[in-house]
Write an enzyme that holds these catalytic residues in place. Structure first.
Site, PDB file in Angstrom:
ATOM      1  CB  CYS A 201      31.377  13.953  15.878  1.00 25.86           C
ATOM      2  SG  CYS A 201      29.882  12.948  15.864  1.00 25.86           S
ATOM      3  CB  CYS A 204      31.573   9.495  18.168  1.00 26.35           C
ATOM      4  SG  CYS A 204      32.497  10.168  16.761  1.00 26.35           S
ATOM      5  CB  CYS A 217      31.151  12.275  12.376  1.00 26.36           C
ATOM      6  SG  CYS A 217      32.387  11.445  13.406  1.00 26.36           S
ATOM      7  CB  CYS A 220      30.267   7.855  14.775  1.00 26.66           C
ATOM      8  SG  CYS A 220      29.432   9.456  14.713  1.00 26.66           S
ATOM      9  CG  ASP A 338      34.132  35.023  30.545  1.00 24.66           C
ATOM     10  OD1 ASP A 338      34.866  35.767  29.860  1.00 24.66           O
ATOM     11  OD2 ASP A 338      34.390  33.833  30.755  1.00 24.66           O
TER      12      ASP A 338
END
Length: 412
Positions: A201, A204, A217, A220, A338
């Site tokens: 999430c 949170c 989520c 929360c 990368d």
């Protein structure tokens, strides 16, 4: 629409003229379009030039990890139904390139601007947009892009309290979290194939639950908002529940999703969905993407895929096996140096295709394909790969600078 109809100040006019001169010199020297260097020079002479150029335009900003250039083009086509449009159609999407694009048109009513994710907040401050389209956020250019949640936070803070109408993808939790700080959001159910950057999430840190197409989520209560626009198969559903057919020359589910978001943006400016979607049919290719070109007596379709989410979408639209596939990966500045992101791509989706590998980082890609148990051949260059490929149209998938190299080689 911000500002008034005052002409540009003398300083701004000098900056525009100097920028155009430098851009023309750069083009004449064969160094590309010149839009970035021209914009840099213009902004040096007048640091407020972007704001001045935008003040008489109804501006739409488009930002995302994937699909920015195509969606910008689709929105621009749709808004031309309502008046002249200026746009950074070639994808120069940082402040210098944007300034250059806006300086190129004095009679436009609408500005449709693709913006690099890292610059969105600043460009939004300068251009006072009427609308901002947020499509998706996923990992990209790992050596220099911030972690995706940090980018989402940057958007959330930068757009907090924005007067703009935010058109945002309800299916991407990072986008929803970023857009939720704005008072005026139109949610579009545009879908999300790539989910690996949104398992926790953003609000949170709790674990995201993903039953079916929904998400929330469990800790929360942060959850998918109810969309007012939606992609449904080959149709766009508008807020009144009407279904409008999508007719595109561009292939794949991702472009239907781009069209759905573009239709929602067009409606903000009073262009009805039917008109907007009909105009999007004009777009055949976007800066070479999706073009089918003739090369060495073969048909090659050129496809751009810059990061794991983009490769996943691209695999879903290539012709079925045994269509030959050429893969090309570079790791130059514009790509990100990368290449560890190759390990995030599910190359087992290419099983059954004869695969030919070219590009600066062909050996990195070869190791990845070996582990994915794919049959492939490493080739010196595009010409050799085309010679070795069995009959039929060839799908060519490349990341950013590899794609530009291919376009130059095939004369596109």
């Amino acid at each position: 629409m911000a500002g008034n109809s005052d002409p540009l100040s003398p300083r701004a006019k000098i900056a525009v003229t100097a920028g155009k001169a430098v851009a023309a010199a750069s083009r004449a020297a064969g160094r590309g379009s010149g839009s970035v260097i021209g914009g840099r020079v213009a902004l040096k002479l007048d640091p407020d030039l972007l704001a001045r150029l935008a003040q008489n335009l109804d501006v739409t900003l488009v930002s995302a990890t994937n699909g920015k250039t195509t969606t910008t083009r689709l929105i621009a086509e749709a808004l031309r139904a309502a008046g002249p449009v200026v746009s950074n159609a070639l994808g120069a999407n940082m402040p210098a390139g944007i300034t250059s694009a806006l300086a190129g048109s004095s009679d436009a009513r609408f500005g449709v601007i693709e913006v690099d994710e890292k610059y969105l907040a600043g460009v939004a401050r300068d251009t006072d947009p009427k609308c901002i389209a947020l499509l998706n956020l996923s990992r990209d250019q790992l050596d220099r892009a911030a972690e995706t949640r940090m980018l989402a936070e940057n958007w959330r803070e930068g757009l907090a309290g924005s007067k703009a109408v935010i058109v945002a993808n309800a299916d991407d939790p990072l986008v929803v979290w970023a857009a939720s700080s704005s008072p005026n959001v139109i949610w579009v159910a545009a879908g999300q194939m790539w989910k690996d950057d949104a398992w926790s999430c953003p609000s949170c840190g709790g674990v995201m639950q993903r039953p079916g197409d929904d998400w929330f989520c469990g800790e929360c209560g942060f959850r998918r908002p109810t969309p007012s626009w939606a992609l449904s198969g080959d149709h766009v559903l508008d807020p009144h529940g009407s279904a409008w057919p999508i007719h595109l020359q561009l292939p794949g589910r991702a472009n239907k999703a781009n069209a759905a978001s573009s239709a929602a943006v067009a409606a903000v400016f009073g262009v009805p969905p039917q008109v907007a979607l009909e105009r999007m049919y004009q777009v055949q290719a976007v800066a070479g993407r999706y073009d089918v070109v003739q090369f060495m007596q073969r048909d090659l379709r050129l496809l751009l895929a810059k990061n794991p989410a983009g490769w996943l979408e691209t695999f879903s639209l290539i012709d079925p096996p045994p269509t030959p596939v050429i893969l090309s990966v570079n790791a130059r500045g514009a790509d990100g140096t990368d290449t560890s992101w190759l390990w995030d791509v599910d190359y087992t989706r290419l099983t059954g295709h004869p695969i030919f590998v070219v590009g600066d980082r062909k050996l990195d890609l070869a190791v990845r394909l070996e582990v994915a148990n794919q049959h492939f051949q490493v080739c010196e260059n595009l010409d050799q790969a085309v010679q070795m490929a069995p009959p039929g149209r060839i799908e060519v998938i490349a990341n950013y600078t590899a794609f530009q190299d291919l376009r130059r080689r095939v004369g596109n």
